[in-house]
Motif scaffolding. Structure first.
Motif, PDB file in Angstrom:
ATOM      1  N   THR A 100      -4.272  -6.745  -7.543  1.00 20.74           N
ATOM      2  CA  THR A 100      -3.153  -6.056  -6.890  1.00 20.74           C
ATOM      3  C   THR A 100      -2.601  -4.965  -7.795  1.00 20.74           C
ATOM      4  O   THR A 100      -2.736  -5.026  -9.017  1.00 20.74           O
ATOM      5  N   SER A 103       4.158  -3.124  -7.885  1.00 21.06           N
ATOM      6  CA  SER A 103       4.989  -2.361  -6.962  1.00 21.06           C
ATOM      7  C   SER A 103       5.621  -1.166  -7.676  1.00 21.06           C
ATOM      8  O   SER A 103       5.753  -1.148  -8.906  1.00 21.06           O
ATOM      9  N   VAL A 104       6.020  -0.186  -6.893  1.00 26.38           N
ATOM     10  CA  VAL A 104       6.714   0.982  -7.450  1.00 26.38           C
ATOM     11  C   VAL A 104       8.019   0.542  -8.105  1.00 26.38           C
ATOM     12  O   VAL A 104       8.383   1.017  -9.181  1.00 26.38           O
ATOM     13  N   THR A 129       0.141   5.230  -4.493  1.00 26.71           N
ATOM     14  CA  THR A 129       0.726   4.639  -5.694  1.00 26.71           C
ATOM     15  C   THR A 129       0.844   5.670  -6.807  1.00 26.71           C
ATOM     16  O   THR A 129       1.886   5.756  -7.477  1.00 26.71           O
ATOM     17  N   GLN A 158       8.663  -2.342  -9.531  1.00 24.00           N
ATOM     18  CA  GLN A 158       8.378  -2.992 -10.812  1.00 24.00           C
ATOM     19  C   GLN A 158       7.987  -1.969 -11.870  1.00 24.00           C
ATOM     20  O   GLN A 158       8.393  -2.072 -13.032  1.00 24.00           O
TER      21      GLN A 158
END
Length: 423
Positions: A213, A216-217, A348, A219
């Motif tokens: 994975t 996240s942005v 991302t 994180q």
């Protein structure tokens, strides 16, 4: 924004097989360069040709920047030099040995058909915890270079990153680990920080064919905030680089998605195999160029590559050339980036770069726009009368692993850091 005047940072003489770095003529104004700390992953470290070596470290972006800073009174960069003769890299095919030496070009290597050609060759070998690449013999309390190959921003905060390699730790940080990467960097009491964080957060997912994975942005933003608050704080003394597009690297683009050239008879035979025997009417072949077939072990599903989908350079090429991988047998999806994964990667990178831009402004530090610069390199630049681009082997900017820069590439990247600091 930090104001520092730096003129003609690095000159590279491209006539030899290695760059010769001419000491720059520099003049610093507001930068406090007494103790510069370097924090990042493989791109700052000098990792090239699929391995880290002493020679690579001494010609890394961190090392070249340090020489520039030293010329105006800055402190020297102390690197955790790895004295293993042929370098040590993390093997993309660990079942053949967890590690490998640096790749070198060899002109007499036969493929599965017996055809000789010019190809990158490296020696694969098993990890040995007693070898000299597993321990650092210098004074680790003096180290200022924490550019750790293959460390993600999450791993900057984890003590387990310093565990032994066989226990899941980072091979390169284990040699010097005391607390965590970030805490060790903080404990140098830096007056200036050079940061290139986030590459590994994206490219670990990319090079593994979308396995695992992406963080996240939110994180990533939290990680970057923590890094900058510790190493920069409110003094505005630092520089940070953003993330280039993955499609600029031959590691993902060298093998065309539609490189399966077949005859009409072969196309008919494969259509029978997939339509009648395999129940895959969505896979179709024609005479000429066709998309390679793929296979997802988790979904137990075959597919066919289309435009905008990619095969990584770690794919077993002999299996494709001689043993019907990509036609009768699908390429395992760990070597493939499909359209869904590509879309996620592109989004991302875009969002991470927006975070980097925002944080550079918030902490009043210089931003190096590597996203734009790598696009310029792809189009080609001329340096000392020599053309450089991102083409595999011949381009001169990227090394034999198709991802990390050559020493000439490091010199050009260093120039971009200095130019950004000057703004």
């Amino acid at each position: 924004m930090l104001k520092t005047v730096v003129f003609i940072v690095v000159t590279v003489f491209l006539l030899g097989c290695k760059p010769s770095i001419k000491p720059p003529t520099l003049r610093a104004n507001l930068a406090t360069l007494d103790k510069v700390v370097y924090l990042g992953d493989s791109y700052l470290s000098g990792y090239q040709d699929a391995a880290l070596s002493e020679d690579g470290q001494l010609h890394s972006v961190a090392a070249l920047l340090s020489r520039s800073f030293e010329s105006v009174g800055g402190g020297a960069n102390v690197q955790p030099i790895l004295p293993f003769a042929n370098g040590v890299g993390i093997n993309s095919k660990p079942w053949n040995g967890e590690l490998n030496t640096q790749s070198v070009l060899n002109n007499n290597i036969a493929d599965c058909t017996g055809e000789l050609g010019l190809k990158p060759v490296k020696v694969e070998f098993a990890y040995d915890g007693s070898a000299n690449y597993a321990a650092y013999v210098g004074a680790d309390s003096e180290i200022t270079d924490f550019s750790i190959p293959f460390a993600s921003t999450d791993e900057f905060f984890l003590s387990s990153t310093g565990d032994e390699f066989s226990a899941g730790g980072n091979l390169y940080y284990h040699r010097i680990a005391k607390t965590t990467i970030l805490e060790d960097a903080k404990n140098t009491d830096p007056t200036f920080a050079v940061i290139w964080a986030g590459m590994e957060d994206v490219f670990r997912y990319c090079r593994n064919g979308g396995k695992g994975t992406l963080i996240s942005v939110a994180q990533f933003e939290a990680n970057l905030d923590s890094i900058l608050s510790v190493l920069v704080g409110s003094n505005g003394q630092g520089v940070i680089a953003n993330i280039p597009d993955f499609t600029l690297f031959p590691y993902y683009t060298l093998i065309p998605h539609n490189g399966l050239g077949i005859s009409l008879a072969k196309a008919d035979s494969l259509n029978d195999l997939y339509h009648l025997g395999g129940g895959n009417p969505h896979i179709n072949f024609i005479e000429g160029d066709n998309g390679f077939t793929t296979y997802d072990d988790n979904l137990m599903q075959a597919d066919q590559l289309g435009e905008g989908e990619y095969i990584t350079l770690s794919v077993p090429l002999d299996s494709m050339k001689c043993f019907l991988m990509g036609s009768v047998f699908g390429i395992p999806d760990k070597y493939v980036l499909d359209s869904t994964e590509v879309s996620l990667i592109e989004q991302t990178i875009e969002r991470f770069n927006a975070v980097i831009l925002e944080k550079a402004a918030a902490y009043n530090i210089a931003l190096v726009d590597m996203s734009s610069y790598f696009k310029a390199i792809e189009s080609g630049v001329k340096w000392n009368g020599v053309d450089l681009n991102t083409e595999f082997v011949s381009g001169g900017f990227l090394s034999l692993d198709g991802f990390h820069p050559t020493q000439k590439g490091n010199a050009l990247i260093t120039n971009q850091f200095i130019k950004s600091i000057n703004i």
